[in-house]
Design a protein around this motif. Structure first.
Motif: not given
Lengths: 556, 350
Positions: A456, A464, A467-468, A470-472, A474-475, A479
């Motif tokens: 992080d 980043h 939110l970035g 989280l998207r780049r 974590h997601l 997955r």
């Protein structure tokens, strides 16, 4: 967080959001704990006449039968699990690689389904006894044949599908043992077989105990098998008390007794696991497998094949044969409706579990404190609690809410609301969440621990936004875990019988319920299609597990 | 005196790969031997062959006259009277210290077993830890338990596989001396495997240096350091660098300082090992060598100097001689004739 708090107003916003998040965690854990609390509280009384009656007549039966069942399944799963684990971990024989994952397949077979199948095979009218009679020219009653619908039969059925718990954990323990330990024992004057009994087996004892206690928790939770075989156990007693006598309070008190057994097992499992930690001293090479030759190799192959056949291949083949015989009556719109109902429930429950698991998992990750540890522990407790117990624990507060609402509506408006909440899918989904939240929480937490906090920080320092990140970061990294969490709960819900039986809305059927009903009406062949569907879907987690196993093998 | 351990042209092969080739070695009773070598030299394989965990494909291993291994016959490990201390100690995690030590004494009567365990606990100074579990002990304590356990059945030889590798560097030399003293006091024959020459020096009476599965040299630490049999031993043991040098007609060795080539004046070319002490600081010397690198060693500086022909030699100079890299140092070079090797890398003096 303390720095943010001191420095800026933006920091204030962050901390209050954190507090909201913690509040949400506490509330959800509390709500999830309600059914268990209700059950435990039922012990405070009042005790009805029905309880006294049960206490005087059948309670001892329940206790004795449950204990015998546990003893039998404990011995059975330990024998099957340890011997197959030893074969695949310490010996090399034709097909060993195949067996090392195929021996997990019986996990896909719910105990109540294997019970119907073997009844069909071994009953008086079944193919085995028919061909015995034809072959030897016997009549019914001329010969002795073991009665499958008995306590002994239930022990065999449960052992056949529950041994993989022991197999899985013991096998890991065997493989993890450093080869040097066996060599040390040999150099201190012990033969190979003495070494097995003095070193290899005792060292695997915590793993075996953990596996057996998991199998025994499933045994206590089982309703379908004992009900079908007519064995008086706690789960069948709870059903009888609720459906036969209409005594919800007494049912809850019985459930509390069952819970005591579960708590004892849970303590055993925890203790074994904590001891398992210390059994990983040293990181030497693992033991080389002994290459079996000639009749030894053949015996090993035959033994592994026998267990696999009895636990999976034979019942699956029987289900497939029945389905094939009845396929024109089976694939009807009614079956599609069953499938739709089951999928709807499973999807709803697994989504709810996932959202809650993310709430708890991220909360714990952001602030790994005492409160967070307790809330996640409380939220995970349902997995050890039998579905029957949870169902009764859900039923009581929902029925109370219904009655209160109905009473109030009648008083104020003169109308009756009937069963507004307790007879809905909501109650059922809630019960599933209580029971299976631990499954998705475990996957989510496992995924989150892989995203180390410095990832992080690295992403933030590279420009980043949260939110970035989280998207780049974590997601993509989560997955797989999220998908696993969804799948595992989905399959568990699909297989779950007693919770669904007790809490389903009127006339609402699922695959599991329908298979149970048809089998109970002796319509075994018709029960085969829904049962086969459950088994096939049940293969998904087994495949996930074997994929992890082979991945671990490649890594090491 | 008869030999305690005897290896006679032992080979260990795995299919195409030869791990140990033609290894011969003898160990006298009460002596501490060492198999030394870089990783992959076959030292651990050889030790495991003695313990009975690896088969030999040629040769013979005997212990006090009893044949342990031949290609045809392998005595099972439990019948060899060989004690072993494993690299990660291999303590049984399900047994406490007392039961770990008593593990190999199953055939002894109860009373005798207890007494033996007690005396071993005293020997390794762990009496107050008798009821502790292995995971509760420090690395050094675990090692002592492993040692006591291996000694309990009174083996004819004690094998130690990298016994110090999982310990802190500071502990190592300390413990090595302790263990040597303990083994000597009990007159135990032992064979140690290590890749660390300092451990070997601290522990062993006799060192066998292995190179690519073959014995490069067997001898006392002193012999290996001062009379290396070949350039591999010379390079592996101690510090130094190997340079080309000429030998004059009178038998004097000289580095190629003046650019003389072999063949001139009947001089012949040789490989010579230069130890740091062979090049010494000498303020009166006219030989000035350029400093290419230097390392502070407390009381000394270890310099790397460049000869006129470009070859580099080490030089240990007193700590007050502080010359920066690029500067020059006046030295005298005294090459040792017994550190000279012929074209095949074998010692000239043998």
């Amino acid at each position: 967080m303390a720095i943010n708090h001191a420095v800026s107003t933006r920091g204030e916003a962050v901390t209050s959001a954190a507090w909201l998040w913690r509040l949400a965690m506490v509330i959800s854990a509390a709500v999830v704990a309600v059914p268990v609390v209700v059950i435990v509280a039922s012990l405070l009384g009042p005790y009805s006449a029905a309880w006294r009656h049960l206490f005087d007549t059948v309670l001892l039966d329940y206790v004795v039968n449950s204990l015998l069942l546990m003893l039998g399944v404990g011995v059975g799963t330990a024998l099957l699990g340890v011997s197959t684990a030893w074969l695949t971990a310490h010996c090399e024989f034709p097909g060993r690689r195949l067996f090392s994952w195929a021996l997990l397949l019986p996990m896909a077979m719910p105990a109540y389904i294997i019970a119907y199948t073997y009844t069909g095979l071994l009953d008086v009218a079944g193919p085995v006894q028919s061909s015995l009679r034809a072959g030897f020219d016997w009549q019914h009653g001329d010969y002795w044949f073991p009665e499958i619908r008995s306590l002994g039969g239930a022990i065999c059925m449960l052992s056949l599908v529950l041994y993989p718990y022991v197999y899985l954990l013991t096998r890991v323990a065997f493989v993890d043992q450093s080869a040097a330990l066996g060599e040390a024992s040999r150099s201190l004057g012990n033969s190979a077989s003495q070494t097995f009994f003095r070193v290899t087996l005792p060292m695997a004892r915590p793993a075996i105990a953990a596996g057996v206690s998991l199998a025994l928790m499933e045994t206590l939770a089982d309703y379908g098998t004992v009900a079908y075989f007519g064995v008086s156990a706690f789960t069948t007693g709870i059903f009888r008390t609720w459906y036969g006598l209409g005594e919800l309070q007494t049912a809850a008190q019985l459930a509390a007794c069952l819970l005591l057994f579960v708590i004892a097992l849970f303590a055993l499992e925890r203790r074994s696991r904590s001891r398992l930690r210390f059994h990983r001293l040293g990181t030497g090479r693992s033991t080389q497998r002994v290459r079996l030759q000639g009749w030894r190799a053949f015996t090993a192959l035959a033994a592994a094949l026998l267990v696999l056949t009895a636990g999976f291949l034979l019942p699956a083949a029987q289900l497939a044969a029945w389905t094939a015989q009845h396929y024109q009556n089976a694939f009807t719109t009614a079956f599609l409706a069953l499938l739709g109902n089951s999928f709807l429930l499973a999807a709803l429950a697994s989504l709810c579990c996932l959202l809650l698991a993310l709430l708890l998992g991220y909360g714990k990750r952001a602030h790994p404190g005492r409160l967070e540890a307790v809330t996640t522990r409380v939220a995970s407790m349902g997995y050890a609690v039998p579905g029957t117990v949870i169902a009764v624990g859900v039923m009581i507060p929902f029925a109370w809410a219904d009655n209160t609402l109905d009473h109030w509506l009648r008083q104020s408006f003169g109308v009756s609301s009937g069963l507004l909440v307790s007879g809905t899918l909501g109650a059922l989904v809630f019960a599933y969440v209580v029971r299976f939240l631990a499954v998705s929480l475990q996957s989510v937490e496992a995924g989150l621990t892989r995203i180390r906090p410095d990832l992080d920080e690295a992403a933030r320092s590279l420009g980043h936004t949260p939110l970035g990140v989280l998207r780049r970061i974590h997601l993509p990294m989560l997955r797989g875990s999220l998908l696993t969490a969804l799948l595992l709960v989905f399959v568990d819900v699909l297989k779950e019988l007693p919770t669904t039986l007790i809490l389903r809305p009127f006339k609402f059927n699922t695959l599991a319920v329908r298979a149970h009903e048809l089998a109970s009406d002796e319509r075994l062949a018709e029960a085969a299609l829904p049962a086969l569907a459950i088994v096939l879907i049940g293969l998904i987690p087994v495949i996930l597990l074997t994929r992890n196993m082979t991945k671990a093998a490649v890594d090491s | 005196m008869s030999n305690q351990l005897e290896l006679d042209q032992v080979c260990v092969r795995y299919g195409e790969v030869t791990a140990v080739e033609d290894a011969s070695l003898t160990l006298q009773p009460g002596a501490i031997g060492c198999l030394l070598g870089p990783s992959g030299c076959g030292k651990t394989t050889l030790l495991r062959a003695i313990a009975g965990f690896e088969p030999v494909s040629a040769g013979r291993i005997t212990l006090r006259g009893v044949t342990l291994s031949t290609p045809q016959r392998r005595l099972p490990p439990e019948q060899r009277r060989v004690g072993m201390v494993f690299q990660d100690f291999a303590l049984f995690p399900h047994l406490n210290v007392r039961d770990n030590i008593g593990f190999g004494l199953a055939t002894l009567p109860r009373k005798a077993r207890q007494e033996r365990v007690e005396s071993l606990l005293q020997l390794v100074a762990l009496s107050e830890y008798a009821d502790a579990w292995p995971h509760e002990l420090s690395g050094g304590q675990q090692q002592r338990v492993a040692l006591a356990r291996a000694l309990a059945p009174k083996p004819d030889i004690l094998l130690l596989d990298e016994p110090f590798s999982s310990l802190d560097t500071e502990l190592r030399t300390l413990l090595a001396a302790d263990i040597r003293e303990l083994l000597k006091r009990s007159a135990i024959t032992a064979l140690l495997v290590t890749h660390d020459q300092h451990e070997a020096f601290a522990m062993a009476d006799q060192i066998t240096l292995l190179h690519q599965g073959r014995v490069a040299q067997t001898g006392s630490p002193h012999e290996l350091y001062h009379r290396p049999a070949n350039t591999f031993v010379a390079a592996f043991i101690g510090e130094g660098s190997i340079i080309s040098a000429t030998m004059t007609g009178s038998g004097e060795l000289a580095p190629l300082i003046t650019g003389t080539r072999a063949g001139h004046d009947g001089a012949s070319s040789h490989q010579v090992l230069v130890r740091p002490g062979d090049v010494s600081y000498d303020a009166s010397s006219t030989l000035l060598l350029r400093v290419t690198r230097k390392t502070f060693r407390g009381a000394h500086f270890l310099y790397e100097l460049t000869l006129p022909d470009g070859q580099r030699v080490p030089c240990l100079a007193p700590g007050h001689i502080d010359v920066p890299a690029g500067g020059t140092l006046p030295v005298t070079v005294k090459l040792q004739p017994h550190l000279a090797f012929d074209g095949a890398g074998l010692a000239r003096s043998r």
